[in-house]
Design a protein around this motif. Structure first.
Motif, PDB file in Angstrom:
ATOM      1  N   ALA A   1      -8.066 -14.720  -2.581  1.00 16.15           N
ATOM      2  CA  ALA A   1      -8.725 -15.827  -1.875  1.00 16.15           C
ATOM      3  C   ALA A   1      -9.122 -15.410  -0.459  1.00 16.15           C
ATOM      4  O   ALA A   1     -10.223 -15.739   0.006  1.00 16.15           O
ATOM      5  N   ALA A   2      -8.251 -14.673   0.219  1.00 19.05           N
ATOM      6  CA  ALA A   2      -8.562 -14.197   1.568  1.00 19.05           C
ATOM      7  C   ALA A   2      -9.749 -13.244   1.554  1.00 19.05           C
ATOM      8  O   ALA A   2     -10.625 -13.302   2.420  1.00 19.05           O
TER       9      ALA A   2
ATOM     10  N   ARG B   1       4.172 -10.343  -6.111  1.00 22.03           N
ATOM     11  CA  ARG B   1       3.091 -10.702  -7.053  1.00 22.03           C
ATOM     12  C   ARG B   1       2.473 -12.046  -6.701  1.00 22.03           C
ATOM     13  O   ARG B   1       1.288 -12.242  -6.914  1.00 22.03           O
ATOM     14  N   SER B   2       3.279 -12.946  -6.160  1.00 21.95           N
ATOM     15  CA  SER B   2       2.756 -14.268  -5.810  1.00 21.95           C
ATOM     16  C   SER B   2       1.708 -14.196  -4.695  1.00 21.95           C
ATOM     17  O   SER B   2       0.945 -15.133  -4.505  1.00 21.95           O
ATOM     18  N   LEU B   3       1.658 -13.081  -3.990  1.00 22.49           N
ATOM     19  CA  LEU B   3       0.662 -12.904  -2.922  1.00 22.49           C
ATOM     20  C   LEU B   3      -0.706 -12.461  -3.445  1.00 22.49           C
ATOM     21  O   LEU B   3      -1.700 -12.582  -2.730  1.00 22.49           O
ATOM     22  N   LEU B   4      -0.767 -11.949  -4.658  1.00 23.02           N
ATOM     23  CA  LEU B   4      -2.032 -11.404  -5.169  1.00 23.02           C
ATOM     24  C   LEU B   4      -3.151 -12.442  -5.186  1.00 23.02           C
ATOM     25  O   LEU B   4      -4.276 -12.152  -4.770  1.00 23.02           O
TER      26      LEU B   4
ATOM     27  N   GLN C   1      -2.106  -4.707  -2.952  1.00 24.95           N
ATOM     28  CA  GLN C   1      -3.196  -4.579  -3.928  1.00 24.95           C
ATOM     29  C   GLN C   1      -3.047  -3.303  -4.753  1.00 24.95           C
ATOM     30  O   GLN C   1      -3.284  -3.296  -5.959  1.00 24.95           O
ATOM     31  N   CYS C   2      -2.626  -2.220  -4.123  1.00 23.17           N
ATOM     32  CA  CYS C   2      -2.421  -0.952  -4.841  1.00 23.17           C
ATOM     33  C   CYS C   2      -1.305  -1.057  -5.880  1.00 23.17           C
ATOM     34  O   CYS C   2      -1.330  -0.346  -6.887  1.00 23.17           O
ATOM     35  N   LEU C   3      -0.343  -1.927  -5.641  1.00 21.73           N
ATOM     36  CA  LEU C   3       0.794  -2.078  -6.542  1.00 21.73           C
ATOM     37  C   LEU C   3       0.571  -3.149  -7.608  1.00 21.73           C
ATOM     38  O   LEU C   3       1.449  -3.384  -8.443  1.00 21.73           O
TER      39      LEU C   3
END
Length: 124
Positions: free
Chosen positions: A99-100, A91-94, A33-35
């Protein structure tokens, strides 16, 4: 240039350690998230992640790099400048992390109640 990270980006009493799912280790989701807005130096990451030790931050960053979520870039010169940035995979995790977080806001009380009930059933 990216704007400075907000020192209050993460609520110090946020029970992220209580969530039943994680990306990587305890800190990985917050580092990602920080990145989100661009590359950051190690010292910049320590501002909102004020409760992480340098050793643990290094370990988490290395694991994120190993898994292909983060790239470490070192620029030549003095002083040495090292920055971390998300890869396309990172980036695909953002969206998943958003959602989490939404799920956690909606269901945290239920998770805490279930854990409390399970603890009460343990023999003393």
């Amino acid at each position: 240039m990216t704007t400075p990270l907000d020192p209050e980006m993460f609520d110090p009493v946020c029970p992220s350690g209580l969530m039943p799912f994680r990306v990587g280790d305890k800190w990985a989701g917050m580092i990602i998230q920080c990145l989100a807005d661009g590359p950051r130096r190690f010292s910049e990451l320590r501002v909102p992640l004020r409760n992480i030790t340098p050793k643990v931050l290094t370990k988490s960053l290395r694991a994120l790099e190993r898994d292909g979520f983060v790239v470490r870039t070192e620029s030549a010169g003095a002083p040495r400048h090292v920055a971390y940035r998300l890869t396309p995979l990172g980036r695909s995790l953002l969206g998943l992390l958003d959602a989490a977080r939404d799920w956690a806001k909606a269901h945290l009380e239920e998770v805490l109640d279930a854990r409390e009930a399970a603890q009460a059933r343990l023999p003393r």
